[in-house]
Write an enzyme that holds these catalytic residues in place. Structure first.
Site, PDB file in Angstrom:
ATOM      1  N   HIS A  79     -33.820 -40.619   9.912  1.00  0.00           N
ATOM      2  CA  HIS A  79     -33.918 -39.242  10.407  1.00  0.00           C
ATOM      3  C   HIS A  79     -33.906 -39.381  11.931  1.00  0.00           C
ATOM      4  CE1 HIS A  79     -35.949 -35.129  10.548  1.00  0.00           C
ATOM      5  NE2 HIS A  79     -36.194 -35.598  11.761  1.00  0.00           N
ATOM      6  N   HIS A 107     -33.000 -38.230  16.026  1.00  0.00           N
ATOM      7  CA  HIS A 107     -32.866 -37.151  17.015  1.00  0.00           C
ATOM      8  C   HIS A 107     -31.991 -37.662  18.159  1.00  0.00           C
ATOM      9  CE1 HIS A 107     -35.939 -34.033  15.849  1.00  0.00           C
ATOM     10  NE2 HIS A 107     -36.100 -34.967  14.925  1.00  0.00           N
ATOM     11  N   CYS A 153     -38.324 -31.378  19.094  1.00  0.00           N
ATOM     12  CA  CYS A 153     -39.681 -31.868  18.919  1.00  0.00           C
ATOM     13  C   CYS A 153     -40.618 -30.996  19.745  1.00  0.00           C
ATOM     14  CB  CYS A 153     -39.752 -33.316  19.382  1.00  0.00           C
ATOM     15  SG  CYS A 153     -41.429 -33.926  19.396  1.00  0.00           S
ATOM     16  N   ASN A 203     -32.129 -32.761  16.225  1.00  0.00           N
ATOM     17  CA  ASN A 203     -31.597 -33.767  15.302  1.00  0.00           C
ATOM     18  C   ASN A 203     -30.157 -34.079  15.654  1.00  0.00           C
ATOM     19  OD1 ASN A 203     -33.518 -31.801  13.626  1.00  0.00           O
ATOM     20  ND2 ASN A 203     -33.679 -33.846  12.801  1.00  0.00           N
TER      21      ASN A 203
END
Lengths: 314, 314
Positions: B215, B217, B248, B257
């Site tokens: 996952h 960013h 974030c 992301n």
């Protein structure tokens, strides 16, 4: 494989040329000063094109005469014809070794320079004479749209190799050596990691005498990933723009060159030295945003800015 | 190594949650519909948090009840406590297999969930009971801030391995098996290609029974390059957001992301299938920009948009 990477900063030329408005000469010079302070070893500072056609670069002479040659950095002026080369050569502040420019895309060559690959080959003799008159060595060959073009699609590795081969043959016919550097310019952002890997590998095998360099755009989001593939393939010369400014006139609104600060971060992570102070480089980016008023695409710049604002609040 | 990549779309949850304003439920549902049409196999559609604290997700029940379970796609609702899990489980449209969430950064755990790694370990028994009551299997363990955190800096591979090991030990003490998936979440964008390579390699060696997922960013510009390193390390499950939305809460203004469409392009270039129609995915991004009014960070989206406008002009 060398553990140092040479980054040639093209923001003051390609970045400012791609803006619709004309940036004040003093601001351009201030940016160049900040880039020098950050430790850039090479900076493309202006382009000797026709000022009436490209007003963004009309101050090329002013820029070149305001700069002072220094040992730590090479200033370069771009030129695309012999008249431009002669203008560039009149400035001792600039290192104008010989560069030859062509492209894979014939549409691009026609639109951009009213040229073609055949015309380029015919022009080589004239260029070599021109370099000789100015006592400059042939340094580089740049091939634009090397991975693809919005009009013509992708180019294969064989097609690129053929362009290189035919150029070298013609140079040798004129008694000239091969250039030192072969710059692969992804003008419209068609590169991807796997394509960089394959093209670099094919070229390195067929032309081991040429040092490969990469000029990447982050138009489709794969720019830094492609630079990473380039590093893995042994490429140690890259062109990039502070803040990620720049762009292609044929893809309005699309993002520009890969951001120098993101490339520097990538190299640092890989354990490769660039000689560039990332904090000072981000100050140059900040100047671009605050004093020149450009909305910078660089993610690293925006992250560092947000973090510093957060720290200020705390 | 499999030649298919599973992309879990998190835009409707993480993207909308990170916006200051609340997006209309009908628009969220329309986006989800467009994502389904583009061929997404998994979509995180909402989060069962407290609506008074996170108004962006206050319509989780409305979203979940409007969706209809279908064979081609799995809808998921995020939950971070047992109450949230129970809420999620009441909807037959959602696949809520068991997920456990922790983080490397103790600061992040404290700020985000008033928790710590020790408290997380203590909570495992309760979570397992909870999954059992709902007849759900333990599917995944997600470790947030796995590459680093703005407060605590980097985490080493050994530190991450220790967190995984202690979690597995505690699960086994409770008689539970290891989870199937280990999700490495780079919450604040600290990943780089080399760090992905090393962490994935260490984890795969020590915990061969766990399937790794990433996952990522794109906070510092290395997101897609890190995804590329993940693909090379054999990772075949990724989380990303259409248009590159998300962010974030601890790095205001920083990008979110990695963009799903850029990840899909990367996979296609690598010869890996995602089952996603990129053109339709870009339509979903266009909906986000035009109908929801979000300025999308995705470079690929902006490029395709500029090219289509250019074609319209011609």
């Amino acid at each position: 494989m060398r553990d140092t990477v040479l980054i040639r900063e093209v923001g003051p030329r390609e970045g400012f040329q791609s803006l619709e408005r004309v940036v004040d000469t003093r601001k351009k010079l201030k940016l160049i000063e900040l880039l020098v302070q950050a430790g850039m070893a090479e900076i493309e500072v202006c382009s000797f094109v026709r000022g009436d056609r490209v007003p963004q670069m009309a101050d090329a002479e002013d820029i070149a005469s305001a700069l002072v040659a220094q040992a730590s950095v090479q200033f370069r002026g771009l030129y695309l014809n012999e008249r431009g080369f002669e203008r560039a050569c009149s400035f001792p502040s600039l290192i104008n070794d010989g560069w030859l420019y062509t492209a894979m895309s014939q549409t691009f060559l026609r639109k951009n320079a009213n040229s073609s690959f055949e015309k380029f080959l015919e022009s080589l003799g004239g260029w070599l004479d021109c370099f000789e008159r100015a006592s400059k060595k042939l340094h580089g060959l740049m091939i634009s749209t090397v991975f693809g073009c919005n009009d013509e699609g992708r180019f294969t590795e064989d097609q690129v190799c053929e362009v290189v081969e035919r150029t070298l043959e013609k140079l040798h016919e004129h008694g000239a050596p091969s250039p030192i550097e072969l710059s692969l310019a992804d003008t419209m952002g068609w590169a991807s990691p796997v394509r960089v890997t394959h093209l670099c590998s094919s070229l390195a095998k067929r032309f081991p005498e040429l040092e490969l360099s990469l000029h990447l755009h982050d138009t489709r989001g794969l720019g830094i990933a492609s630079a990473f593939a380039g590093l893995k393939a042994g490429v140690r010369i890259f062109e990039s723009s502070v803040g990620g400014i720049g762009g292609c006139p044929f893809a309005k609104g699309a993002t520009g060159n890969i951001a120098t600060e993101e490339l520097v971060l990538l190299c640092q992570e890989e354990g490769l030295s660039t000689g560039i102070d990332r904090t000072k480089l981000l100050e140059a980016a900040r100047f671009l945003e605050v004093e020149v008023g450009i909305d910078l695409p660089s993610r690293l710049y925006r992250c560092e800015k947000a973090l510093s604002e957060l720290n200020d609040e705390e």
